[in-house]
Motif scaffolding. Structure first.
Motif, short mmCIF file in Angstrom:
data_model
loop_
_atom_site.label_atom_id
_atom_site.label_comp_id
_atom_site.label_asym_id
_atom_site.label_seq_id
_atom_site.Cartn_x
_atom_site.Cartn_y
_atom_site.Cartn_z
N GLN A 4 64.95 44.42 35.60
CA GLN A 4 65.27 44.18 34.20
C GLN A 4 66.76 44.35 33.93
O GLN A 4 67.30 43.73 33.03
N ASN A 5 67.44 45.20 34.67
CA ASN A 5 68.84 45.50 34.42
C ASN A 5 69.78 44.60 35.21
O ASN A 5 70.97 44.85 35.24
N GLN A 6 69.29 43.59 35.85
CA GLN A 6 70.11 42.76 36.72
C GLN A 6 70.88 41.72 35.91
O GLN A 6 70.35 41.10 34.99
N SER A 7 72.15 41.57 36.26
CA SER A 7 72.98 40.50 35.70
C SER A 7 74.03 40.14 36.74
O SER A 7 74.21 40.84 37.74
N GLU A 22 76.83 41.06 41.51
CA GLU A 22 75.49 41.32 41.00
C GLU A 22 75.46 42.77 40.52
O GLU A 22 75.85 43.68 41.25
N ILE A 23 75.02 42.96 39.30
CA ILE A 23 74.87 44.31 38.76
C ILE A 23 73.37 44.55 38.64
O ILE A 23 72.67 43.85 37.91
N VAL A 28 76.47 47.87 42.05
CA VAL A 28 77.25 46.64 41.90
C VAL A 28 77.51 46.09 43.30
O VAL A 28 78.02 46.79 44.17
N TYR A 29 77.16 44.81 43.51
CA TYR A 29 77.36 44.15 44.79
C TYR A 29 78.33 42.99 44.59
O TYR A 29 78.05 42.08 43.82
N GLU A 50 67.04 33.92 37.58
CA GLU A 50 66.58 34.50 36.32
C GLU A 50 67.56 35.51 35.72
O GLU A 50 67.35 35.99 34.61
N ALA A 51 68.62 35.81 36.43
CA ALA A 51 69.57 36.82 35.95
C ALA A 51 70.53 36.21 34.93
O ALA A 51 71.01 35.09 35.11
#
Length: 65
Positions: A4-7, A22-23, A28-29, A50-51
């Motif tokens: 749910q917290n991915q962006s 990617e968070i 953080v990647y 979906e992010a």
């Protein structure tokens, strides 16, 4: 299933090129550098369909003194 917290954030570094990060929760990647923004914009929806994607604006002026 996506977290749910991915962006994903798109940004540039004038010295090296384009990156995306990617968070995922508190992790953080960072991926890159890539040669152009187009490469990043084409790659991110495939890897993270979906992010939510945020793009940082290019700086209007140089911050170097």
């Amino acid at each position: 299933m996506q977290a749910q917290n991915q962006s994903v954030v798109l940004y540039s570094d004038a010295a090296d090129g384009w990156y995306f990060a990617e968070i995922d929760g508190i992790a953080v990647y960072r991926f890159g550098p890539f040669e152009s923004r187009k490469i990043v914009e084409d790659l991110v929806p495939v890897l993270f369909p979906e992010a939510p994607v945020l793009a940082l604006l290019d700086p209007l002026t140089s911050a170097d003194d």
